[in-house]
Motif scaffolding. Structure first.
Motif, PDB file in Angstrom:
ATOM      1  N   VAL A  34       0.838  -1.201   0.000  1.00 36.42           N
ATOM      2  CA  VAL A  34       0.000   0.000   0.000  1.00 36.42           C
ATOM      3  C   VAL A  34       0.874   1.252   0.000  1.00 36.42           C
ATOM      4  O   VAL A  34       0.599   2.224  -0.706  1.00 36.42           O
ATOM      5  CB  VAL A  34      -0.974  -0.013   1.205  1.00 36.42           C
ATOM      6  N   PHE A  35       1.946   1.233   0.777  1.00 34.63           N
ATOM      7  CA  PHE A  35       2.879   2.349   0.821  1.00 34.63           C
ATOM      8  C   PHE A  35       3.504   2.589  -0.554  1.00 34.63           C
ATOM      9  O   PHE A  35       3.587   3.724  -1.024  1.00 34.63           O
ATOM     10  CB  PHE A  35       3.973   2.053   1.860  1.00 34.63           C
ATOM     11  N   ALA A  36       3.933   1.522  -1.224  1.00 38.59           N
ATOM     12  CA  ALA A  36       4.527   1.647  -2.561  1.00 38.59           C
ATOM     13  C   ALA A  36       3.504   2.175  -3.560  1.00 38.59           C
ATOM     14  O   ALA A  36       3.820   3.033  -4.392  1.00 38.59           O
ATOM     15  CB  ALA A  36       5.081   0.300  -3.018  1.00 38.59           C
ATOM     16  N   LEU A  37       2.277   1.696  -3.462  1.00 41.07           N
ATOM     17  CA  LEU A  37       1.212   2.181  -4.346  1.00 41.07           C
ATOM     18  C   LEU A  37       0.938   3.660  -4.092  1.00 41.07           C
ATOM     19  O   LEU A  37       0.751   4.436  -5.033  1.00 41.07           O
ATOM     20  CB  LEU A  37      -0.058   1.355  -4.140  1.00 41.07           C
ATOM     21  N   LEU A  38       0.937   4.070  -2.833  1.00 38.22           N
ATOM     22  CA  LEU A  38       0.741   5.475  -2.490  1.00 38.22           C
ATOM     23  C   LEU A  38       1.874   6.330  -3.044  1.00 38.22           C
ATOM     24  O   LEU A  38       1.637   7.409  -3.598  1.00 38.22           O
ATOM     25  CB  LEU A  38       0.634   5.647  -0.975  1.00 38.22           C
ATOM     26  N   TRP A  39       3.110   5.860  -2.943  1.00 37.11           N
ATOM     27  CA  TRP A  39       4.241   6.616  -3.453  1.00 37.11           C
ATOM     28  C   TRP A  39       4.164   6.773  -4.974  1.00 37.11           C
ATOM     29  O   TRP A  39       4.357   7.869  -5.496  1.00 37.11           O
ATOM     30  CB  TRP A  39       5.555   5.938  -3.059  1.00 37.11           C
TER      31      TRP A  39
END
Length: 147
Positions: A20-25
């Protein structure tokens, strides 16, 4: 507890949080680039893609673009009011930037905490960005403050 150098399996929560963090970035990078390209093009810039690349890939690109935009140096007034896509891109970019800054400012110095804090900051940042950017609340606040 792993013995003799064996690697333990990471928890599923950590894997999902990282995804989720990578997708947000990635979505933050794309939304900043999209907003800068569309905004620079609407303001008559001859090189909107160059502005977007500078805004996304250099640490001073976005602040410099916003400075030039505010001072109208080489970037004029918008030819047309912002479209829904412009407002959505600006809202997502503002919310994700605020979440990353908030997470990095308040998280303890370990990577997993940064990840969790950033994700926790994202929901209130998205609500604030919706009110301030998408709905135009920053104009009301700027008028009251005198900016």
């Amino acid at each position: 507890m792993p013995q003799n150098g064996a690697v333990s399996n990471p928890s599923p929560v950590a894997g999902v949080s990282f995804a989720v963090f990578a997708l947000l970035w990635v979505s933050m990078v794309l939304s900043i680039g999209l907003w800068v390209v569309r905004d620079a093009r609407a303001r008559g810039s001859g090189r909107p893609k160059l502005w977007a690349l500078a805004a996304v890939f250099t640490p001073v690109g976005l602040p410099y673009y916003l400075y030039r935009r505010r001072r109208r140096v080489g970037l004029g007034e918008r030819a047309a009011p912002p479209t829904t896509v412009d407002r959505l891109a600006a809202t997502w970019a503002a919310a994700s930037l605020a979440a990353f800054f908030g997470g990095s400012l308040f998280a303890p110095p370990d990577p997993f905490s940064l990840l969790v804090y950033t994700l926790a900051f994202f929901v209130p940042a998205l609500v604030s960005a919706y009110v301030l950017v998408y709905r135009g609340g920053y104009r009301v606040a700027a008028d009251r403050v005198g900016l």
